[in-house]
Structures are given as C-alpha cells and as structure tokens.
Scaffold this motif. Structure first.
Motif, PDB file in Angstrom:
ATOM      1  N   GLU A   1      -3.671   6.127  -8.286  1.00  0.00           N
ATOM      2  CA  GLU A   1      -3.073   4.868  -7.818  1.00  0.00           C
ATOM      3  C   GLU A   1      -2.359   4.142  -8.960  1.00  0.00           C
ATOM      4  O   GLU A   1      -1.205   3.710  -8.814  1.00  0.00           O
ATOM      5  N   GLN A   2      -3.011   4.043 -10.101  1.00  0.00           N
ATOM      6  CA  GLN A   2      -2.390   3.356 -11.236  1.00  0.00           C
ATOM      7  C   GLN A   2      -1.112   4.074 -11.674  1.00  0.00           C
ATOM      8  O   GLN A   2      -0.095   3.427 -11.959  1.00  0.00           O
ATOM      9  N   ASP A   3      -1.182   5.403 -11.688  1.00  0.00           N
ATOM     10  CA  ASP A   3      -0.011   6.165 -12.123  1.00  0.00           C
ATOM     11  C   ASP A   3       1.138   6.022 -11.130  1.00  0.00           C
ATOM     12  O   ASP A   3       2.304   5.925 -11.528  1.00  0.00           O
ATOM     13  N   VAL A   4       0.812   6.023  -9.846  1.00  0.00           N
ATOM     14  CA  VAL A   4       1.867   5.887  -8.836  1.00  0.00           C
ATOM     15  C   VAL A   4       2.458   4.477  -8.888  1.00  0.00           C
ATOM     16  O   VAL A   4       3.666   4.288  -8.765  1.00  0.00           O
ATOM     17  N   ARG A   5       1.610   3.491  -9.122  1.00  0.00           N
ATOM     18  CA  ARG A   5       2.114   2.111  -9.279  1.00  0.00           C
ATOM     19  C   ARG A   5       3.092   2.036 -10.449  1.00  0.00           C
ATOM     20  O   ARG A   5       4.136   1.395 -10.366  1.00  0.00           O
ATOM     21  N   ALA A   6       2.735   2.737 -11.537  1.00  0.00           N
ATOM     22  CA  ALA A   6       3.613   2.734 -12.702  1.00  0.00           C
ATOM     23  C   ALA A   6       4.953   3.407 -12.372  1.00  0.00           C
ATOM     24  O   ALA A   6       6.011   2.952 -12.828  1.00  0.00           O
ATOM     25  N   LEU A   7       4.887   4.474 -11.555  1.00  0.00           N
ATOM     26  CA  LEU A   7       6.125   5.162 -11.157  1.00  0.00           C
ATOM     27  C   LEU A   7       7.024   4.248 -10.333  1.00  0.00           C
ATOM     28  O   LEU A   7       8.241   4.210 -10.535  1.00  0.00           O
TER      29      LEU A   7
ATOM     30  N   LEU B   1       6.038   6.228   6.683  1.00  0.00           N
ATOM     31  CA  LEU B   1       4.677   5.966   6.200  1.00  0.00           C
ATOM     32  C   LEU B   1       4.169   7.199   5.463  1.00  0.00           C
ATOM     33  O   LEU B   1       4.172   8.292   6.036  1.00  0.00           O
ATOM     34  N   GLY B   2       3.752   7.027   4.225  1.00  0.00           N
ATOM     35  CA  GLY B   2       3.316   8.184   3.440  1.00  0.00           C
ATOM     36  C   GLY B   2       1.938   7.996   2.832  1.00  0.00           C
ATOM     37  O   GLY B   2       1.526   6.874   2.532  1.00  0.00           O
ATOM     38  N   ILE B   3       1.237   9.110   2.670  1.00  0.00           N
ATOM     39  CA  ILE B   3      -0.069   9.087   1.998  1.00  0.00           C
ATOM     40  C   ILE B   3      -0.042  10.092   0.853  1.00  0.00           C
ATOM     41  O   ILE B   3       0.376  11.237   1.036  1.00  0.00           O
ATOM     42  N   ILE B   4      -0.458   9.666  -0.323  1.00  0.00           N
ATOM     43  CA  ILE B   4      -0.624  10.573  -1.468  1.00  0.00           C
ATOM     44  C   ILE B   4      -2.124  10.719  -1.690  1.00  0.00           C
ATOM     45  O   ILE B   4      -2.839   9.715  -1.777  1.00  0.00           O
ATOM     46  N   VAL B   5      -2.587  11.952  -1.748  1.00  0.00           N
ATOM     47  CA  VAL B   5      -4.037  12.172  -1.738  1.00  0.00           C
ATOM     48  C   VAL B   5      -4.401  13.314  -2.675  1.00  0.00           C
ATOM     49  O   VAL B   5      -3.645  14.273  -2.819  1.00  0.00           O
ATOM     50  N   SER B   6      -5.571  13.197  -3.311  1.00  0.00           N
ATOM     51  CA  SER B   6      -6.018  14.273  -4.203  1.00  0.00           C
ATOM     52  C   SER B   6      -7.517  14.483  -4.057  1.00  0.00           C
ATOM     53  O   SER B   6      -8.230  13.643  -3.495  1.00  0.00           O
TER      54      SER B   6
ATOM     55  N   LEU C   1       2.966  -0.334  -1.888  1.00  0.00           N
ATOM     56  CA  LEU C   1       1.890   0.588  -2.234  1.00  0.00           C
ATOM     57  C   LEU C   1       0.513  -0.032  -1.993  1.00  0.00           C
ATOM     58  O   LEU C   1       0.281  -1.189  -2.329  1.00  0.00           O
ATOM     59  N   GLU C   2      -0.369   0.772  -1.396  1.00  0.00           N
ATOM     60  CA  GLU C   2      -1.763   0.338  -1.273  1.00  0.00           C
ATOM     61  C   GLU C   2      -2.677   1.451  -1.771  1.00  0.00           C
ATOM     62  O   GLU C   2      -2.313   2.622  -1.735  1.00  0.00           O
TER      63      GLU C   2
ATOM     64  N   SER D   1      11.335   7.958  -0.083  1.00  0.00           N
ATOM     65  CA  SER D   1      11.557   8.187   1.339  1.00  0.00           C
ATOM     66  C   SER D   1      10.522   7.456   2.202  1.00  0.00           C
ATOM     67  O   SER D   1      10.473   7.662   3.403  1.00  0.00           O
ATOM     68  N   CYS D   2       9.687   6.649   1.568  1.00  0.00           N
ATOM     69  CA  CYS D   2       8.661   5.921   2.335  1.00  0.00           C
ATOM     70  C   CYS D   2       8.811   4.411   2.147  1.00  0.00           C
ATOM     71  O   CYS D   2       9.131   3.950   1.045  1.00  0.00           O
ATOM     72  N   GLU D   3       8.554   3.697   3.215  1.00  0.00           N
ATOM     73  CA  GLU D   3       8.501   2.235   3.093  1.00  0.00           C
ATOM     74  C   GLU D   3       7.149   1.804   2.548  1.00  0.00           C
ATOM     75  O   GLU D   3       7.049   0.917   1.724  1.00  0.00           O
ATOM     76  N   ARG D   4       6.131   2.483   3.105  1.00  0.00           N
ATOM     77  CA  ARG D   4       4.769   2.124   2.692  1.00  0.00           C
ATOM     78  C   ARG D   4       4.019   3.400   2.329  1.00  0.00           C
ATOM     79  O   ARG D   4       4.130   4.407   3.015  1.00  0.00           O
ATOM     80  N   VAL D   5       3.258   3.308   1.257  1.00  0.00           N
ATOM     81  CA  VAL D   5       2.484   4.473   0.808  1.00  0.00           C
ATOM     82  C   VAL D   5       1.035   4.050   0.527  1.00  0.00           C
ATOM     83  O   VAL D   5       0.783   2.993  -0.070  1.00  0.00           O
ATOM     84  N   LEU D   6       0.109   4.900   0.992  1.00  0.00           N
ATOM     85  CA  LEU D   6      -1.320   4.695   0.708  1.00  0.00           C
ATOM     86  C   LEU D   6      -1.781   5.809  -0.226  1.00  0.00           C
ATOM     87  O   LEU D   6      -1.502   6.986   0.027  1.00  0.00           O
TER      88      LEU D   6
END
Lengths: 616, 201
Positions: free
Chosen positions: A309-315, A247-252, A325-326, A294-299
C-alpha cells in the motif's frame, strides 16, 4: 532409493502436497545441492522432508546450530558454486540478518534461496513480524506463493532467478501457505544443476569498505534487472472482467486466496479488475502504473504490514495520478490474519454495495479451554516442580523458547519473562544485575547450542550472578525432534558429531556445574538447594529424554504406571502442585489415567504415600 | 481431471492433539483428489499439538482460502464433542454436523476446576445451527473394528455415507486401500463398514 513421489515422481504426475512439501519438490526440480536450516514452525517440514528423503545423492542437508550459521553455510555453499536453500521461521531471519545483508552485496554465484515462513496470527511464535520488510531492507527479490502448486513453481523460479542474477532470492510463506495441502502437478526432475566454479575475486567477495560501496551500486543495478523481470513475471497476473470497469484491486500473498473466495461469495467477479502479485519484490512499477492509470479507484489488499500500500501510494504520487487509493483501515488492519469474511466485508464497503449475510454467532469463550500443556511424563515438569519447592516466588524465572516455555502456566509458574531464542541466560544476567534478585534461567539443549552458549560465555566473562538450568531432553522437541549436537551419538549417526553440554559448560569456565537426572526429584532439589546458596554463574544440567522422543524414536516405554493408593490431602497436594495431565478427578478422589501415564514416577516422589507403581 | 459440476463444499475438522484429526483430514482430501475433485486442505501445526485443539479444513470445488472464518463451513466434523460445540460458530446456518460422542476431558475438567458441558446441552446447541447432525459412538465402533484409533475412519465413513459430500463410501474405501499402510487396512475397512451400517440403522 526412496519411493517417495517427491524424489521419483515424473513430469505430469499429480500429488496432494503440503505447501512445505511442494517447496521441497520445487527445489529438487530446480536442481538444489545443499540445504541448511534451523527448524521453526511453520517452516520445519521443508528441511524435515529433505532429511527424511535422504537425498539419493542429489543433495546434502544439515540442521545448523542456528539461523545465522545456517545462512552462512548456505551462502558459503553458493559461493562455492552450489545451489543452496536455507530455511527458517520469520524470527529466525532476525538471527540471520547479518549474513543476509552482506551476501546481497557480494552476490552468490551458485544461487541461494532464503525461505522465511512468517506467522501472522502468532500460531506458534512470539511476534507477527512481516518479513517482506527484509526483501525491501536487504534488497532481494521476493516470491509469495498462495497455493501448493505455486509453492513448487515459485521455488523453482526463485532458484532460476537466484542463479541468473547470482543473488539471494527470498521465498516468503505464511503459516497458512506452508500448512495448506493442495494438488501439485509435477515438472520433470533433472539431475542437480552444474556447480559454478569459484573464481577468486576479492574485489567482489571481500566487502571491505571500498568494495562494499561499489557493490552497493552494483546491487542497485541488479535490483533494477530484477524489477524488469518482475514486469513480465508469469506470477504477476491481471484478471480483467468481460465488461470494462474502472475499479481495480492490487493484491499479494495469501490475501489473493481470500480475495478470490470473497469475489465468489459476493458475486463480484465481474465488477473488478485484479492485479495479483506473486513475485512481490521488486515491484513491477511500470505495470502497476499502467494499472493505476486505467482505474478510478484502487484497493490494495495484503495481510500484515501495509508495505504494498505504501509503495503504491508513492507511485500514485510519483506519477501524479488521480487514482483514488484505499488500503488498510479499521476493519482490515495489519494485525493477525485475513479471512474471506473480512475481505467480503471490506469489499462490500469499498464497492458501496450490500454485504452478503455473514455469521454473527460468536465463539463461546466460556467453554473449558485446552491450552497447550507439558505432556504427561515431561521431565520439565519435574524440574519446574523442584524449582518451585526450592525458590518459590523468591526467584525471578527467565525463560526461553521451546516446549519448556509452557512452564509459565500454573501451578508451575516458572516463566516470568522471555525475550527471544537464547535470551534466558543473557537477559537473566542483565535482570539480576539490575535488580539484585535471584534469577533462575531455563534453556533447552537445542536452544543452548542455538544461542545460549554465547550468553553463557558472556555471563562468565562479565561475572554475572545467575543459575542457568539446562533442560537437556536430548532433542529439539518443540519443532518435531530434529537433531542437535546434544543428541546421543547413536541417534545422530555417522553424519554428525555429538557434543557434551557439561564439557562445554566447564570449558567456558563455569566452576559450579551439577548434572542430575530430571526424574530424580530429590537430586534435582538437592542440587538446586546447593547452587542457591552460591553466587556467580552456576549451571544445573537436568537430563532426561523428551518423553515423546523416548517413546517414538528410542522405543523406550516404562513397563509401569502410577496409581493412587491413598486419597486425601497428600494426593490433592500433588494434583495442585504437579498438575500432570494424566491425573483426573473422580468426584472427591484423584485417579491416574493409565493410557496417559508415561511411568515417569515423579508423582510417587512428590507424594509417596498417595501413589504407587503398578504393572502397565 | 476435474468435474465441471464440482460442488463447492467447505468442511471444518476439529479435535484434540494426538487424536489423528490431521491424518483424517489428509485421508479425506486424498480421497477427493483421487475422485477427480478440486480439493484444498489447510491445517495448523505446532503448539496446537501439545494437547490443545487441532483444527483443519477441507475445501471442495475450487475454494482457494486455506482458512475458514465463522459461519463458512457447510460441514463440521468433530472428533470430540466439546470441540464440536466450540467449533459450532464455524458452521453456516443449516449446515451438517457429524461428531464423535466420545468425551476427552480437558485438563481443567479432569482436575475438577470446570464442568464439562453435558451431552443434551451440546446436542441442543448443535440443533440451533445444524440442518442435520449425528453424534457417533466412534470409540466403541472403532474398538469393534479392531482399534480405537480407527474410530476416526468410522466418522469419515458416516459422513461419506450421508451423501452430504461429493465423496461416497466407495471412494473412501479405495483411498484406504491406496493410501494406508497394508497392516492398517483391514481394521480401517472394517471401521468403514461399521460406520456405514451405523448410519443405515
């Protein structure tokens, strides 16, 4: 020499600093030479701190006329080899967008950092635009501090990068970051950086079409270099729990703070991996891809627009990943500010776990409010009262940005529409032409110089029909009394030149221009009456120093206060029409609080039988 | 130097523009930093200062978020009773309230358009949420100390003396001596004593 720790604090010292003060220290540690700005909450303490520190021969600071000019001055300084900082609030960057979009093409050898202080939640702004968009749109690297220490460290790094790449770099704060106070450990304060001598190169610095096309290509390559720097930036950090998780979180941005506290609140620190992005543009996409794999699910967590979020979705799509992705949803939206509580709720749902008990007590909306109001003794109140007497509801009131926007409140009700800084005269011109209604526009002195002058020139040139009232209180009141060209020469000092508003107005070709003292209600009414009967561009300049400025800086206070000497309908009419905050009711009677009364004596003119002056 | 046993406490400050709420917040945060605690404060400037509500926070022990949501504060410091009442939802159930009892009527109350909530009602509402609470005659004690403005120091002294924060009155005293201009120190040290005595009474 100042004994302020910002200017003399040594490496290793630790001080409690406002986020904006930490930015100042960071810029000093980087070796900044030149600061230009237009003040605007929540950015103002950066230039104000530089201004009050004085510089100690390290740097020059200027309050520019507006943000576009400020950025051009800073860009020119960086072309001339200086390390420059330009500061503004988020909407200011709209004004400054033109020089920004081209200076990224030419590059700026000295290095320029652009501070944009955004205002999610609209604490003191007309919108909550997310200026990370500009980093993507104009193509410049972006840092987003989330603590006072980071505000200092990232500012220094932004300058280092600006000089290494010879490109503008964005430092983006939000209200909460600019106005938090936290401990900051200092690094050493070197002498200012050497200036980079200018080398003539019109093939780079004069973006005629052929040059611009080549520079656009160069910019793409430079941003690729910046991206590689972001891959290894110490401001982009990975937090791994003891035991592996998918489970991963990307945050800024400031969401990093809310996330950290939410994980503590929920006891979830060991359940997730977190990738924090402090250097948030260009995206370190290799690093993000590794994380995503390395993550199944990312927030994805970010306050404001769903950009990350849009950029990560594109990746995810680009790499054909199966990561689920959520991001934003109905509970965590792109509106207003985040909070720890909001993030706790979102995390509980995403982790499919129970939510810790959270408060459900609502704020009581029934309690008497304290909306911001014009101060007791504010000269704008006198002018607005006069306008109500002369024009009432027959005129449409075009307002502008400053304290005087508060004229929208009853009983004055002298703001019917507002677009942006400087729009009072130009939007008012358009309104009058389209509607054939009498338009009265209000603008302050600083806003007049900011962008009202161009609107006035346009109104004269295009023969518009408008009455512009310039509320000249001799300072930039709303943001904390910063200098502007309308300020008195003795207040400005040797570093600035006073400019006379009336002379400017007349030089622009305005035939009907009257100047009055704002506290002299009869003369304001008389002038308005006379200008009402005329057509074309008419200007009324109402002068009176801002009451706070007069008290604090000019050391001027009235020896007298007003008191009520006769109760009855006249006193009550004054209360209803003027609504000075120094008034209060005692049962059926009206009274004046002498501790609030400034002694402007406007009430004596409005209701001569009811009030009289007495010694303070 | 941070203490490993840093107690996590979140304090919500509320008052009226011009009262000195932000100055008080900064003084208490400096006191915490001098005492070796991990501290963060947050505030909002701008429109709020034009006679409006001024809210700020101080977080001890490692909290990172410069903003508090409803129910998150352990301690509510109110510089005006109506604002204390308004901010009560920010207090967690069982938290502590320390508030000035001196009323500053908002304009709508001064103009006789709305009533000001009466003190028994404010105390009753406070009792519903707070585990402990005190309403302090800050203005009177401040005036006794030598200036009404030092009433804010009275309130800070009361909260420090209560033991609810990992900051004692002695630490506050040291911070006053270190951070306030010399000409304000005597009055504020007197206010500190009066606050301490008032709580002990």
């Amino acid at each position: 020499m100042s004994d302020n720790p910002l200017l003399c604090g040594a490496r290793g010292e630790r001080h409690l600093l406002l986020g904006n003060e930490a930015i100042v220290r960071g810029a000093l540690e980087a070796g900044v030479h030149m600061i230009s700005c237009y003040p605007g909450t929540p950015s103002s303490e950066v230039p104000d701190t530089f201004y009050h520190l004085g510089g100690d021969n390290r740097y020059r600071i200027e309050y520019s006329i507006n943000e576009k000019v400020a950025m051009e001055v800073a860009a020119g300084a960086a072309l001339g080899g200086a390390m420059s900082l330009v500061t503004m609030k988020h909407v200011g960057l709209n004004v400054a967008a033109d020089p920004l979009f081209t200076s990224v093409y030419t590059g700026l050898p000295g290095g320029m950092v652009v501070l944009t202080a955004d205002d999610p939640g609209c604490h003191s702004s007309q919108n909550e635009q997310d200026n990370r968009n500009y980093a993507r749109f104009a193509m410049l690297p972006c840092f987003e501090p989330a603590s006072a220490q980071e505000a200092k460290d990232m500012t220094r790094e932004a300058f280092r990068l600006a000089r290494e790449l010879q490109q503008p770099v964005m430092l983006r704060t939000t209200t909460r970051v600019s106005h938090l106070r936290g401990p900051v450990t200092f690094d050493s304060l070197p002498v200012p950086q050497p200036k980079i001598p200018f080398t003539r190169d019109p093939g780079r610095f004069v973006p005629v079409p052929a040059v611009a096309l080549r520079r656009h290509e160069a910019l793409r390559d430079i941003m690729e270099r910046a991206r590689r720097i972001a891959e290894d930036s110490p401001f982009n950090t990975l937090h791994e729990p003891q035991s592996p998780t998918r489970l991963g979180i990307i945050v800024s941005g400031v969401a990093r703070d809310y996330l950290a506290d939410a994980l503590v609140t929920g006891g979830w620190e060991e359940r997730v991996r977190v990738l924090e992005l402090g250097m948030s543009w260009p995206l370190p996409y290799e690093r993000l891809a590794t994380f995503l794999r390395s993550c199944e699910r990312v927030l994805v967590l970010e306050e404001g627009a769903p950009l990350l979020e849009q950029d990560v979705r594109a990746l995810v799509q680009r790499y054909g990943l199966s990561t689920k992705l959520e991001g934003k949803n109905d509970s965590l939206t792109e509106l207003a500010e985040y909070s720890t509580t909001l993030v706790v709720r979102r995390l509980a749902a995403w982790l499919e776990t129970s939510c810790p008990p959270l408060s459900t007590r609502p704020v009581n909306k029934e309690l008497p409010g304290r909306p911001p109001n014009l101060c007791p003794g504010c000269s704008h109140r006198a002018v607005y009262y006069a306008a109500r007497q002369v024009f009432g509801d027959d005129a449409v009131y075009s307002s502008d940005i400053g304290c005087y926007t508060l004229g929208l409140l009853p009983p004055l009700r002298t703001a019917d529409f507002l677009v942006c800084m400087g729009s009072s005269v130009s939007a008012g011109s358009g309104f009058a032409r389209a509607s054939n209604k009498q338009v009265v526009a209000f603008i302050g002195d600083s806003t007049f110089f900011h962008s009202g002058m161009t609107g006035l020139a346009n109104a004269v040139f295009n023969k518009h029909d408008i009455l512009l009232v310039i509320l000249d209180n001799g300072t930039t009141a709303m943001t904390g009394h910063q200098p502007n060209p309308g300020m008195l020469q003795e207040q400005l000092g040797a570093g600035n030149t006073h400019m006379d508003i009336e002379a400017i107005v007349r030089a622009m070709g305005v035939q009907e221009c009257v100047k009055v003292h704002a506290y002299n209600v009869r003369s304001v009414i008389k002038a308005m009456d006379s200008l009402k009967s005329k057509t074309g561009v008419r200007v009324l300049i109402a002068e009176e120093p801002c009451v706070l400025y007069a008290r604090r800086q000019l050391k001027k206070t009235s020896p007298q206060v007003a008191e009520v000497v006769q109760q009855g309908p006249e006193a009550m009419r004054c209360l209803e029409q003027l609504a000075c905050p120094a008034f209060y009711r005692e049962g059926e009677n009206l009274a004046v609080d002498p501790s609030l009364c400034s002694g402007c004596m406007v009430c004596l003119q409005v209701a001569p039988k009811a009030f009289k002056a007495r010694k303070r | 130097m941070e203490k490993a046993q840093d107690k996590r406490v979140r304090v919500f400050f509320t008052g009226v523009g011009g009262q000195g709420t932000l100055t008080a917040t900064t003084l208490l945060a400096r006191t915490a930093l001098d005492a070796g605690l991990t501290v963060l404060a947050g505030e909002v400037h701008g429109m709020a200062q034009r006679g409006g509500v001024v809210e700020s926070v101080m977080l001890l022990g490692g909290w990172r978020s410069p903003k508090l949501d409803l129910g998150e504060a352990d301690v509510l410091l109110g510089f005006e009773p109506l604002e204390t009442l308004r901010a009560l939802p920010y207090l967690r159930q069982g938290g502590a309230v320390f508030s000035s009892s001196d009323v500053l009527p908002p304009l709508s109350v001064s103009l006789g358009k709305t009533p000001y909530p009466d003190m028994p009602h404010i105390e009753e509402e406070t009792k519903q949420v707070a585990g402990q609470y005190r309403f302090v005659p800050c203005r009177e004690l401040g005036a006794q100390a030598g200036s009404v403005q030092s009433g804010n120091t009275v309130l800070l002294s009361v909260v420090c003396a209560s033991g609810i924060l990992p900051i004692g009155v002695d630490a506050l005293e040291a911070a006053i001596k270190r951070h306030l201009p010399p000409k304000l120190q005597a009055v504020n040290l007197k206010a500190l004593e009066l606050g301490k005595e008032w709580l002990a009474r």
